[in-house]
Design a protein around this motif. Structure first.
Motif, short mmCIF file in Angstrom:
data_model
loop_
_atom_site.label_atom_id
_atom_site.label_comp_id
_atom_site.label_asym_id
_atom_site.label_seq_id
_atom_site.Cartn_x
_atom_site.Cartn_y
_atom_site.Cartn_z
N PRO A 100 0.91 -1.22 -0.01
CA PRO A 100 -0.04 0.11 0.13
C PRO A 100 0.98 1.27 -0.06
O PRO A 100 1.81 1.26 0.52
CB PRO A 100 -0.68 -0.17 1.27
CG PRO A 100 -0.81 -1.64 1.79
CD PRO A 100 0.75 -2.11 1.12
N GLY A 101 0.37 2.19 -0.80
CA GLY A 101 1.49 3.60 -0.81
C GLY A 101 0.38 4.72 -0.87
O GLY A 101 -0.80 4.77 -0.99
N PRO A 102 1.18 5.63 -0.67
CA PRO A 102 0.31 7.29 -0.36
C PRO A 102 0.06 7.67 -1.87
O PRO A 102 0.98 7.30 -2.84
CB PRO A 102 1.45 7.92 0.00
CG PRO A 102 2.64 7.35 -0.09
CD PRO A 102 2.59 5.94 -0.39
N ASP B 179 -4.13 6.46 1.38
CA ASP B 179 -3.13 5.38 1.13
C ASP B 179 -4.07 4.39 0.32
O ASP B 179 -5.33 4.32 0.51
CB ASP B 179 -2.65 4.68 2.45
CG ASP B 179 -2.15 5.40 3.28
OD1 ASP B 179 -0.88 6.15 2.86
OD2 ASP B 179 -2.13 5.82 4.57
N ARG C 223 -6.48 9.83 4.89
CA ARG C 223 -5.64 10.60 5.69
C ARG C 223 -6.41 11.98 6.09
O ARG C 223 -6.90 12.33 7.22
CB ARG C 223 -4.14 10.66 5.66
CG ARG C 223 -3.77 9.07 5.71
CD ARG C 223 -2.21 9.19 5.69
NE ARG C 223 -1.66 7.75 5.87
CZ ARG C 223 -1.69 6.98 7.08
NH1 ARG C 223 -1.96 7.48 8.03
NH2 ARG C 223 -1.15 5.88 6.91
#
Length: 147
Positions: free
Chosen positions: A34-36, A54, A73
């Motif tokens: 998982p990534g931003p 994310d 977020r």
């Protein structure tokens, strides 16, 4: 011009790790970590300013279908009411997957908190079907072809 394919379905979640684990147990494969995702480009696409999220992408074993999971977020995700909406509520209600052994899949998903929405039922001599409610109220339909 016609569409080429359905690429993915997006599900917004709060507990990204729990939902990833649920879908991996179901048999989807996590594509990378998982990534931003953030920046003006995504804000322009989704119509929300100051987005930081994310993203995790999972694919079906055949490689043709994908489920995208997003944890916001900022701004925080908005909870729909009611959270565990019944099957006749307007909007996207479930994702359906074909499985080999429906009872085995249900048992494995129960270890991740899934519960049957109704019951496991058979349609004629063709399918065994059920809905399970997983983490965060996500409903997944399961279908085992009998013939």
């Amino acid at each position: 011009m016609a569409i080429q394919r359905m690429d993915n379905v997006l599900i917004v979640v709060e507990d990204l790790d729990a939902v990833i684990a649920f879908f991996v147990e179901l048999g989807l494969e996590l594509e990378g970590e998982p990534g931003p995702v953030e920046g003006r480009w995504v804000e322009r696409i989704i119509g929300i300013d100051d987005v930081r999220q994310d993203i995790a992408m999972l694919r079906t074993p055949d490689g043709h279908g994908k489920v995208e999971l997003a944890r916001f977020r900022t701004p925080k995700a908005i909870s729909p009411e009611p959270r565990d909406a019944p099957a006749n509520t307007l909007g996207l209600r479930r994702i359906m997957f074909a499985v080999d052994d429906i009872e085995d899949v249900v048992a494995r998903l129960r270890a991740h908190g899934a519960e049957l929405v109704g019951e496991l039922a058979q349609f004629e001599n063709m399918f065994r079907l059920c809905y399970v409610r997983g983490p965060e109220g996500i409903i997944v339909g399961l279908a085992e072809q009998l013939t």
